[in-house]
Design a protein around this motif. Sequence first.
Motif, PDB file in Angstrom:
ATOM      1  N   ASP A   1     -76.157 -51.571  48.117  1.00 42.47           N
ATOM      2  CA  ASP A   1     -76.097 -50.729  47.083  1.00 42.47           C
ATOM      3  C   ASP A   1     -77.001 -49.596  47.512  1.00 42.47           C
ATOM      4  O   ASP A   1     -77.899 -49.966  46.666  1.00 42.47           O
TER       5      ASP A   1
ATOM      6  N   CYS B   1     -80.158 -54.454  47.290  1.00 38.22           N
ATOM      7  CA  CYS B   1     -80.420 -53.173  47.086  1.00 38.22           C
ATOM      8  C   CYS B   1     -80.568 -53.550  45.192  1.00 38.22           C
ATOM      9  O   CYS B   1     -79.559 -53.290  44.715  1.00 38.22           O
TER      10      CYS B   1
ATOM     11  N   ALA C   1     -81.923 -54.122  42.160  1.00 37.13           N
ATOM     12  CA  ALA C   1     -82.145 -53.588  40.599  1.00 37.13           C
ATOM     13  C   ALA C   1     -81.497 -52.555  39.373  1.00 37.13           C
ATOM     14  O   ALA C   1     -81.103 -51.890  40.621  1.00 37.13           O
ATOM     15  N   PRO C   2     -80.748 -52.854  38.767  1.00 37.33           N
ATOM     16  CA  PRO C   2     -81.585 -53.614  37.419  1.00 37.33           C
ATOM     17  C   PRO C   2     -81.086 -55.310  38.166  1.00 37.33           C
ATOM     18  O   PRO C   2     -80.843 -55.892  36.856  1.00 37.33           O
ATOM     19  N   GLY C   3     -79.218 -55.025  38.675  1.00 36.59           N
ATOM     20  CA  GLY C   3     -79.484 -57.066  38.779  1.00 36.59           C
ATOM     21  C   GLY C   3     -77.946 -56.208  38.778  1.00 36.59           C
ATOM     22  O   GLY C   3     -76.885 -57.645  37.940  1.00 36.59           O
ATOM     23  N   GLY C   4     -77.293 -56.118  38.360  1.00 36.78           N
ATOM     24  CA  GLY C   4     -76.009 -55.880  37.909  1.00 36.78           C
ATOM     25  C   GLY C   4     -74.892 -56.056  38.525  1.00 36.78           C
ATOM     26  O   GLY C   4     -74.119 -57.293  38.485  1.00 36.78           O
ATOM     27  N   LYS C   5     -74.345 -55.595  39.537  1.00 32.63           N
ATOM     28  CA  LYS C   5     -74.173 -56.295  40.772  1.00 32.63           C
ATOM     29  C   LYS C   5     -74.109 -57.365  41.004  1.00 32.63           C
ATOM     30  O   LYS C   5     -73.032 -58.613  41.124  1.00 32.63           O
TER      31      LYS C   5
ATOM     32  N   ARG D   1     -88.809 -53.470  38.579  1.00 31.48           N
ATOM     33  CA  ARG D   1     -87.533 -53.405  38.345  1.00 31.48           C
ATOM     34  C   ARG D   1     -86.300 -54.550  38.824  1.00 31.48           C
ATOM     35  O   ARG D   1     -86.198 -55.143  38.547  1.00 31.48           O
TER      36      ARG D   1
ATOM     37  N   GLU E   1     -85.002 -55.968  46.248  1.00 30.58           N
ATOM     38  CA  GLU E   1     -85.418 -55.464  45.555  1.00 30.58           C
ATOM     39  C   GLU E   1     -86.981 -55.382  46.112  1.00 30.58           C
ATOM     40  O   GLU E   1     -87.483 -56.220  45.883  1.00 30.58           O
ATOM     41  N   VAL E   2     -86.829 -53.485  46.187  1.00 28.01           N
ATOM     42  CA  VAL E   2     -88.592 -53.013  46.819  1.00 28.01           C
ATOM     43  C   VAL E   2     -89.067 -53.046  45.588  1.00 28.01           C
ATOM     44  O   VAL E   2     -90.798 -53.462  45.445  1.00 28.01           O
TER      45      VAL E   2
ATOM     46  N   ASP F   1     -89.022 -54.838  50.666  1.00 26.62           N
ATOM     47  CA  ASP F   1     -88.010 -53.395  51.624  1.00 26.62           C
ATOM     48  C   ASP F   1     -87.379 -54.044  52.285  1.00 26.62           C
ATOM     49  O   ASP F   1     -87.803 -54.799  53.155  1.00 26.62           O
ATOM     50  N   ALA F   2     -86.060 -53.694  52.466  1.00 26.43           N
ATOM     51  CA  ALA F   2     -84.899 -54.288  52.602  1.00 26.43           C
ATOM     52  C   ALA F   2     -84.989 -54.309  54.280  1.00 26.43           C
ATOM     53  O   ALA F   2     -84.280 -54.912  54.889  1.00 26.43           O
TER      54      ALA F   2
HETATM   55  C1  LIG Z   1     -78.633 -47.679  42.585  1.00 19.76           C
HETATM   56  S1  LIG Z   1     -79.724 -49.716  43.021  1.00 19.76           S
HETATM   57  C2  LIG Z   1     -78.849 -50.538  42.664  1.00 19.76           C
HETATM   58  C3  LIG Z   1     -78.455 -51.048  41.330  1.00 19.76           C
HETATM   59  C4  LIG Z   1     -78.689 -52.037  41.587  1.00 19.76           C
HETATM   60  N1  LIG Z   1     -77.292 -52.791  42.550  1.00 19.76           N
HETATM   61  C5  LIG Z   1     -77.477 -52.872  40.404  1.00 19.76           C
HETATM   62  O1  LIG Z   1     -75.571 -52.853  40.175  1.00 19.76           O
HETATM   63  O2  LIG Z   1     -77.591 -52.961  39.207  1.00 19.76           O
HETATM   64  C6  LIG Z   1     -80.473 -48.551  43.711  1.00 19.76           C
HETATM   65  C7  LIG Z   1     -82.209 -49.839  43.327  1.00 19.76           C
HETATM   66  O3  LIG Z   1     -82.976 -50.215  45.239  1.00 19.76           O
HETATM   67  C8  LIG Z   1     -84.033 -50.270  45.748  1.00 19.76           C
HETATM   68  N2  LIG Z   1     -84.143 -50.017  46.451  1.00 19.76           N
HETATM   69  C9  LIG Z   1     -84.593 -48.942  47.075  1.00 19.76           C
HETATM   70  N3  LIG Z   1     -85.032 -48.817  48.307  1.00 19.76           N
HETATM   71  C10 LIG Z   1     -84.879 -50.384  48.586  1.00 19.76           C
HETATM   72  C11 LIG Z   1     -85.360 -50.501  49.713  1.00 19.76           C
HETATM   73  N4  LIG Z   1     -85.569 -50.585  50.858  1.00 19.76           N
HETATM   74  N5  LIG Z   1     -85.358 -51.984  50.136  1.00 19.76           N
HETATM   75  C12 LIG Z   1     -85.266 -53.317  48.431  1.00 19.76           C
HETATM   76  N6  LIG Z   1     -84.395 -51.997  47.506  1.00 19.76           N
HETATM   77  C13 LIG Z   1     -84.196 -50.723  47.340  1.00 19.76           C
HETATM   78  C14 LIG Z   1     -83.960 -49.417  44.407  1.00 19.76           C
HETATM   79  O4  LIG Z   1     -85.347 -49.218  43.516  1.00 19.76           O
HETATM   80  C15 LIG Z   1     -83.247 -49.449  43.324  1.00 19.76           C
HETATM   81  O5  LIG Z   1     -83.491 -49.946  42.565  1.00 19.76           O
END
Ligand SMILES: C[S@@+](CC[C@H](N)C(=O)[O-])C[C@H]1O[C@@H](n2cnc3c(N)ncnc32)[C@H](O)[C@@H]1O
Length: 466
Positions: free
Chosen positions: A346, A264, A266-270, A294, A289-290, A317-318
């Motif tokens: 995350d 998960c 976006a925005p890609g920090g981790k 983003r 990223e779903v 969708d993961a």
């Molecule tokens: C907490 S944020 C992630 C922050 C990111 N790891 C960072 O450090 O920049 C959660 C992300 O998961 C995405 N997301 C939500 N459900 C998802 C899914 N089923 N599959 C993939 N991504 C998903 C959201 O759109 C969001 O961008």
Amino acid sequence: MSTTSTTESSPGSVALHQQLWRVAQALQGIRDGRSGTAVLEQVPAHWRPGVQALLFQVLRSLGRAQALRALLATKTPAPAVDALLCTALALVWDSAQAPYTPFTLVNQAVEAARRHGLQRQAGFINACLRRFLRESAALVAQTDGDAQARYNHPRWWVDKLRQQYPEHWQAILEANNRPAPMALRVNARQCRVADYLQQLQAQGIAAQPWGEHGVQLAQPLPVQRLPGFAQGMVSVQDGAAQLAAPLLLQGLSLPAQARILDACAAPGGKTAHLLEMLPLGQAKVYALEVDAIRSQRITETLQRLHLQEDAQVLVADAAQVDAWWPQVAQGMPAVADGGLDAILLDAPCSASGIVRRHPDVRWLRRPSDIAQLARQQERLLQALWPLLKPGGRLLYCTCSVFKEEGQWQVEAFVARNKNAQYLPAPGHLLPGAASVPDNPSGDHDGFFYALLQKTKAPSSAAHACG
Ligand SMILES: C[S@@+](CC[C@H](N)C(=O)[O-])C[C@H]1O[C@@H](n2cnc3c(N)ncnc32)[C@H](O)[C@@H]1O
């Protein structure tokens, strides 16, 4: 009623009544369910910093303001009037924190009403606010018994924290109402923390080291003022979020051409932090990223930091593994049980740990959101676990302090999956050093981390999370 300002201004000449009107409009937008980010995007760029600063202060005092408004006007006024009245009350109720003198705020709130088609209601706003100025001590005391007014969080939120953190709930709520410090992550592929601190010092920017790759600034700054930002030397990232990549990678022996999934992303920090820690060519990081829009931010982040080479951004969708797994598994040796060396999950969450930075979040969430998010997190965990190699690691994290999204989620997962074993991880981190008030390096957002290893045989030695 007109909804636009009659006299738009140029940068540097924004009258307070114009700002108050914009803040009240933003508050109305949040009350209608839009995020703080979305409502601030509607504000002209040159007004935004000032409007954001006032809006954040209003959101941090909204519980108190609403309780005071209910005392001053027993019948709820029309939404635009109520938003303006609550904006003024939130800014004026605590004279020690008021950004302008109380009389200026009252005059300018009334002026804002007059200039925006609320001439008739301006008298009512004036009467309420002047009564407040006359009787403020007594009125504030009357609202003290109301938890929503006292802590400026919805009642259900206060109750949940009180139940889950009997020792720390007040410290968490108080920390949530303070602004967060600005933390940076230094790109380890480009620069050492000590060298970056010197660059900051040369520019007269006070900062201290934070953790392994971080720096905490004494005062927040626009990123354009940070040395090397455009060149990718540094990123803005809270200290708690900076723990993810080291937790996942340290002590993990990766084979040549290892595969790591950021599920998960976006925005890609981790994702970026993982890549910064890995030597070039050692592993491929898949950033999933779903949300397609983003996902573009992941690409932008990686481009700015010069980290695209070992990364692949995927939109899916993961939890729908069949839709994206073939792109990752291409050329992978056949493996009976998954094939990934490491997974970072995350997960989407309530964001209850980052309300210092997003003071709108507490007013947008509903109690039912927590169970719904917990189901989504469970679905993601369950779908991704089979993709991990035996001996591989999964780091589960959320920027939430609620245990449904952290400790309880992972305890249930480990109970269901006998091949999941805990490795050491911090568990729930509380915001703003709420649990360690004497430790300044503990000043980070609220977060949850659990690190799980897939055993070759079913685990019999799971111990308590955190
Ligand atoms: C907490 S944020 C992630 C922050 C990111 N790891 C960072 O450090 O920049 C959660 C992300 O998961 C995405 N997301 C939500 N459900 C998802 C899914 N089923 N599959 C993939 N991504 C998903 C959201 O759109 C969001 O961008």
